[in-house]
Design an enzyme around this catalytic site. Structure first.
Site, PDB file in Angstrom:
ATOM      1  N   CYS A 339       0.930  -1.098  -0.003  1.00 32.47           N
ATOM      2  CA  CYS A 339       0.024  -0.131  -0.161  1.00 32.47           C
ATOM      3  C   CYS A 339       1.016   1.314  -0.147  1.00 32.47           C
ATOM      4  O   CYS A 339       0.436   2.321  -0.162  1.00 32.47           O
ATOM      5  CB  CYS A 339      -0.902  -0.005   1.161  1.00 32.47           C
ATOM      6  N   GLU A 436      -4.194   2.729  -7.906  1.00 28.69           N
ATOM      7  CA  GLU A 436      -3.204   1.977  -7.243  1.00 28.69           C
ATOM      8  C   GLU A 436      -2.842   0.823  -8.291  1.00 28.69           C
ATOM      9  O   GLU A 436      -3.478   0.113  -8.552  1.00 28.69           O
ATOM     10  CB  GLU A 436      -3.768   1.474  -6.018  1.00 28.69           C
TER      11      GLU A 436
HETATM   12  P1  NAP Z   1      -9.456  -6.515  -0.340  1.00 32.99           P
HETATM   13  O1  NAP Z   1     -10.011  -7.131  -1.587  1.00 32.99           O
HETATM   14  O2  NAP Z   1     -10.189  -5.358   0.328  1.00 32.99           O
HETATM   15  O3  NAP Z   1      -9.314  -7.563   0.905  1.00 32.99           O
HETATM   16  C1  NAP Z   1      -8.772  -7.437   2.232  1.00 32.99           C
HETATM   17  C2  NAP Z   1      -9.674  -8.108   3.055  1.00 32.99           C
HETATM   18  O4  NAP Z   1     -11.070  -7.948   3.163  1.00 32.99           O
HETATM   19  C3  NAP Z   1      -9.410  -9.754   2.806  1.00 32.99           C
HETATM   20  O5  NAP Z   1      -9.292 -10.340   3.758  1.00 32.99           O
HETATM   21  C4  NAP Z   1     -10.625 -10.058   1.933  1.00 32.99           C
HETATM   22  O6  NAP Z   1     -10.883 -11.483   2.006  1.00 32.99           O
HETATM   23  C5  NAP Z   1     -11.649  -9.195   2.753  1.00 32.99           C
HETATM   24  N1  NAP Z   1     -12.938  -8.936   2.192  1.00 32.99           N
HETATM   25  C6  NAP Z   1     -13.325  -8.925   0.795  1.00 32.99           C
HETATM   26  N2  NAP Z   1     -14.408  -8.403   0.754  1.00 32.99           N
HETATM   27  C7  NAP Z   1     -15.040  -8.405   1.865  1.00 32.99           C
HETATM   28  C8  NAP Z   1     -16.408  -8.025   2.391  1.00 32.99           C
HETATM   29  N3  NAP Z   1     -17.357  -7.744   1.663  1.00 32.99           N
HETATM   30  N4  NAP Z   1     -16.680  -8.027   3.800  1.00 32.99           N
HETATM   31  C9  NAP Z   1     -15.597  -8.126   4.496  1.00 32.99           C
HETATM   32  N5  NAP Z   1     -14.214  -8.573   4.241  1.00 32.99           N
HETATM   33  C10 NAP Z   1     -13.942  -8.711   2.901  1.00 32.99           C
HETATM   34  O7  NAP Z   1      -7.862  -5.959  -0.542  1.00 32.99           O
HETATM   35  P2  NAP Z   1      -6.681  -6.839  -1.344  1.00 32.99           P
HETATM   36  O8  NAP Z   1      -6.567  -6.935  -2.643  1.00 32.99           O
HETATM   37  O9  NAP Z   1      -6.692  -8.122  -0.285  1.00 32.99           O
HETATM   38  O10 NAP Z   1      -5.547  -6.111  -0.367  1.00 32.99           O
HETATM   39  C11 NAP Z   1      -4.946  -5.026  -1.377  1.00 32.99           C
HETATM   40  C12 NAP Z   1      -5.269  -3.511  -0.974  1.00 32.99           C
HETATM   41  O11 NAP Z   1      -4.911  -3.365   0.647  1.00 32.99           O
HETATM   42  C13 NAP Z   1      -4.724  -2.477  -1.530  1.00 32.99           C
HETATM   43  O12 NAP Z   1      -5.764  -1.258  -2.157  1.00 32.99           O
HETATM   44  C14 NAP Z   1      -3.725  -2.045  -0.698  1.00 32.99           C
HETATM   45  O13 NAP Z   1      -3.213  -0.722  -0.534  1.00 32.99           O
HETATM   46  C15 NAP Z   1      -4.453  -2.285   0.646  1.00 32.99           C
HETATM   47  N6  NAP Z   1      -3.528  -2.206   1.756  1.00 32.99           N
HETATM   48  C16 NAP Z   1      -3.398  -1.303   2.717  1.00 32.99           C
HETATM   49  C17 NAP Z   1      -2.604  -1.413   3.893  1.00 32.99           C
HETATM   50  C18 NAP Z   1      -2.365  -0.232   4.553  1.00 32.99           C
HETATM   51  O14 NAP Z   1      -1.603  -0.405   5.567  1.00 32.99           O
HETATM   52  N7  NAP Z   1      -3.188   0.926   4.523  1.00 32.99           N
HETATM   53  C19 NAP Z   1      -1.693  -2.448   3.956  1.00 32.99           C
HETATM   54  C20 NAP Z   1      -1.811  -3.409   2.969  1.00 32.99           C
HETATM   55  C21 NAP Z   1      -2.603  -3.436   1.982  1.00 32.99           C
HETATM   56  P3  NAP Z   1     -10.714 -12.424   0.944  1.00 32.99           P
HETATM   57  O15 NAP Z   1      -9.268 -12.094   0.558  1.00 32.99           O
HETATM   58  O16 NAP Z   1     -10.726 -13.705   1.695  1.00 32.99           O
HETATM   59  O17 NAP Z   1     -11.801 -12.372  -0.133  1.00 32.99           O
END
Ligand code: NAP
Length: 536
Positions: A339, A436
């Site tokens: 991120c 991003e």
């Molecule tokens: P994501 O799709 O939002 O998933 C994150 C988590 O949320 C996963 O455990 C996912 O489960 C879960 N999730 C998905 N839909 C959900 C729902 N409707 N209700 C509850 N939980 C739900 O994000 P990602 O693609 O894994 O991660 C990438 C993003 O994270 C990027 O935008 C990155 O910038 C951000 N990030 C931010 C930080 C920070 O500290 N600001 C750090 C790391 C990453 P599943 O994977 O099991 O579907």
């Protein structure tokens, strides 16, 4: 079902071979029919790693509810894949709302006693957990590389970083002080107590399978909260191994629970429960907004660590070597999937050509491959969707005038490997500047003045990581103050540490993780007024 044993792993492989070909992924089928020396080597590595992990008891496939390893109640499973080979590593329980409600109840029951333990007791449990994470550093790092794909050296770095949050929380547990406020009336005494918020729902992404969990769970436990963790279905194995070590550390049953599988069902159950008093989420901005809106129903505390769009500003007066090294680290770490990865590299016109050439030369030397191979600096992307997003953004940029000066296509290794890429002549209107990329693409934008740089950098809804390269102390202060970002690296590309606050401005999130500030996210403030002090 206990942790899978060696013979089960072998059985799984033979069962896989016996399955009709239409049930196998095209990639895996291709690999089995004509394995290249490279894919054969990857395969052997992955299986031997899985076997070793299995014999040390760290390869868990079930959720953890109230101290018991549990299958999904309907027996459903999902596969976890190695992104470097496309092979499935293992099947894990695919849980949903029912299991989550039980995990919440277990956490709620455990909260009664855990919140009453002394800070010194909680500190000792956390210290033991930290020690075990460090004892098993190598195996945990292998697990991260296996399910997430990052180079082993980076995975070891993640264990040190991730375990650091548990160590820090163990120390900080003893420093959760209250206050005494001078009373406005002589017969009164005013106190401020800090107390745990209660049961915490912690939802984490796949890009840091350990660290995104420990930086929530460490402070939560230190403050006296209990947790229900939902790791990403793409990388649940590290979370489960860490949970196993929490049990070995003696942390009582129900204090740490893990459910994984159907994300919306699990999320809905966590949000709906009045017993869950806080949601802490790291992931995409879109999902974060949904969780925030849903939490309004029961007015939960919410912490959000969401997406970024980090500017990396290189001024004419920067040290070129420092700027290239810093940009490389800020951009290409974890294949660009963090991120705080530099998303826009904004370079002043006087140094632009020199910097672009030097960056291209440095990126050209990066070895791409399976994270287990020696000397690899960049592993695969997490999945096909991630590669498609990178392709789309590069296509949009080049169709509007940007030039690919290095890479710009899928890597010859296949699967989800992508060439480390540098593109020049990017501007703020292109999608790659506004979204991003979350991949190994360095887009170079040009600017004239310091004011331009600040305006371009702040022209986004995100506000997480940012970087400045300059040799002027005055400029570094001016620009650091003007950037609407939660983190600013000056002449440095890797700045995250457990001892400093991490979090975003604007739509990059709410709250901070790490450091003493991260503890406040798990505490309620209670004001106590003692009256009638003068009465016998
Ligand atoms: P994501 O799709 O939002 O998933 C994150 C988590 O949320 C996963 O455990 C996912 O489960 C879960 N999730 C998905 N839909 C959900 C729902 N409707 N209700 C509850 N939980 C739900 O994000 P990602 O693609 O894994 O991660 C990438 C993003 O994270 C990027 O935008 C990155 O910038 C951000 N990030 C931010 C930080 C920070 O500290 N600001 C750090 C790391 C990453 P599943 O994977 O099991 O579907």
């Amino acid at each position: 079902m206990a942790a899978p044993n060696l013979s089960r792993m072998a059985f799984r492989s033979s069962k896989l071979l016996a399955r009709p070909s239409h049930l196998l992924s095209a990639q895996l089928l291709m690999q089995m029919q004509s394995p290249s020396p490279l894919t054969r080597k990857m395969s052997v590595d992955a299986h031997s790693v899985a076997s070793q992990l299995n014999s040390s008891g760290l390869l868990r496939t079930q959720g953890l509810i109230g101290g018991k390893w549990s299958d999904a109640y309907d027996g459903k499973t999902i596969k976890v894949y190695n992104p470097a080979t496309g092979e499935s590593i293992v099947d894990i329980a695919c849980m949903g709302g029912r299991e989550t409600n039980d995990a919440i109840s277990a956490a709620y029951d455990a909260y009664r006693s855990w919140s009453k333990t002394t800070a010194a007791e909680r500190s000792k449990f956390l210290r033991k957990w930290y020690d075990l994470l460090m004892v098993h550093k190598e195996e945990l790092a292998q697990l991260i590389t296996l399910e997430q794909g990052k180079p082993l050296k980076e995975s070891i770095g993640e264990i040190n970083y991730g375990a650091g949050f548990i160590e820090f929380a163990a120390e900080e547990a003893k420093r959760i002080y209250g206050d005494i406020i001078p009373a406005p009336l002589s017969d009164r005494r005013l106190f401020v107590l800090k107390q745990p918020v209660g049961v915490v729902g912690a939802i984490t992404p796949w890009n840091f399978p350990l660290a995104m969990i420990t930086r929530k769970v460490g402070p939560a436990l230190a403050c006296g909260c209990t947790v229900v963790i939902k790791p990403s279905e793409l990388t649940p194995l590290t979370a489960l191994a860490a949970a196993e070590l929490s049990i070995q550390a003696g942390i009582p049953a129900g204090v740490v629970n893990v459910v994984m599988g159907n994300a919306p069902d699990i999320g809905d159950a966590l949000i709906a429960s009045p017993q869950v008093r806080k949601i802490t989420f790291t992931g995409s901005t879109a999902v974060g907004k949904k969780l925030m809106a849903g939490s309004a129903e029961t007015v939960k505390k919410v912490s959000l660590e969401l997406g970024g769009n980090a500017p990396c500003i290189v001024f004419d007066d920067a040290d070129l070597d420092v700027a290239v090294k810093g940009t490389l680290a800020a951009k290409f770490r974890n294949s660009g999937q963090t991120c705080v990865c530099a998303n826009r590299i904004i370079v002043q016109e006087g140094i632009y050509e020199k910097f672009a050439n030097a960056l291209r030369d440095a990126v050209q030397n990066m070895k791409v491959g399976d994270g287990f191979s020696e000397g690899v600096a960049q592993g695969p992307l997490i999945n096909e969707a991630a590669v498609k997003k990178v392709e789309t953004l590069i296509h949009d940029a080049t169709s509007k005038g940007a030039k690919v000066i290095l890479g710009g296509k899928r890597h010859s290794l296949g699967f989800t490997f992508y060439e480390p890429t540098v593109i020049s002549d990017v501007n703020s209107e292109m999608r790659i500047s506004r979204e991003e990329a979350f991949g190994p693409v360095a887009p170079l934008l040009r600017f004239k003045t310091e004011e331009d740089a600040i305006r371009i950098a702040n022209d986004t809804n995100a506000g997480l990581g940012s970087y400045i390269f300059t040799n002027s102390i005055q400029r570094s202060w001016r620009v650091a103050e003007a950037l609407e970002y939660g983190l600013v690296g000056v002449n440095e590309g890797v700045i995250s540490t457990e001892v400093a606050p991490f979090g975003g401005y604007k739509q990059s999130g709410l709250g901070r993780e790490g450091s003493k500030y991260g503890m406040d996210e798990y505490l309620e403030i209670k004001y106590v007024c003692l009256g009638n002090m003068n009465k016998e």
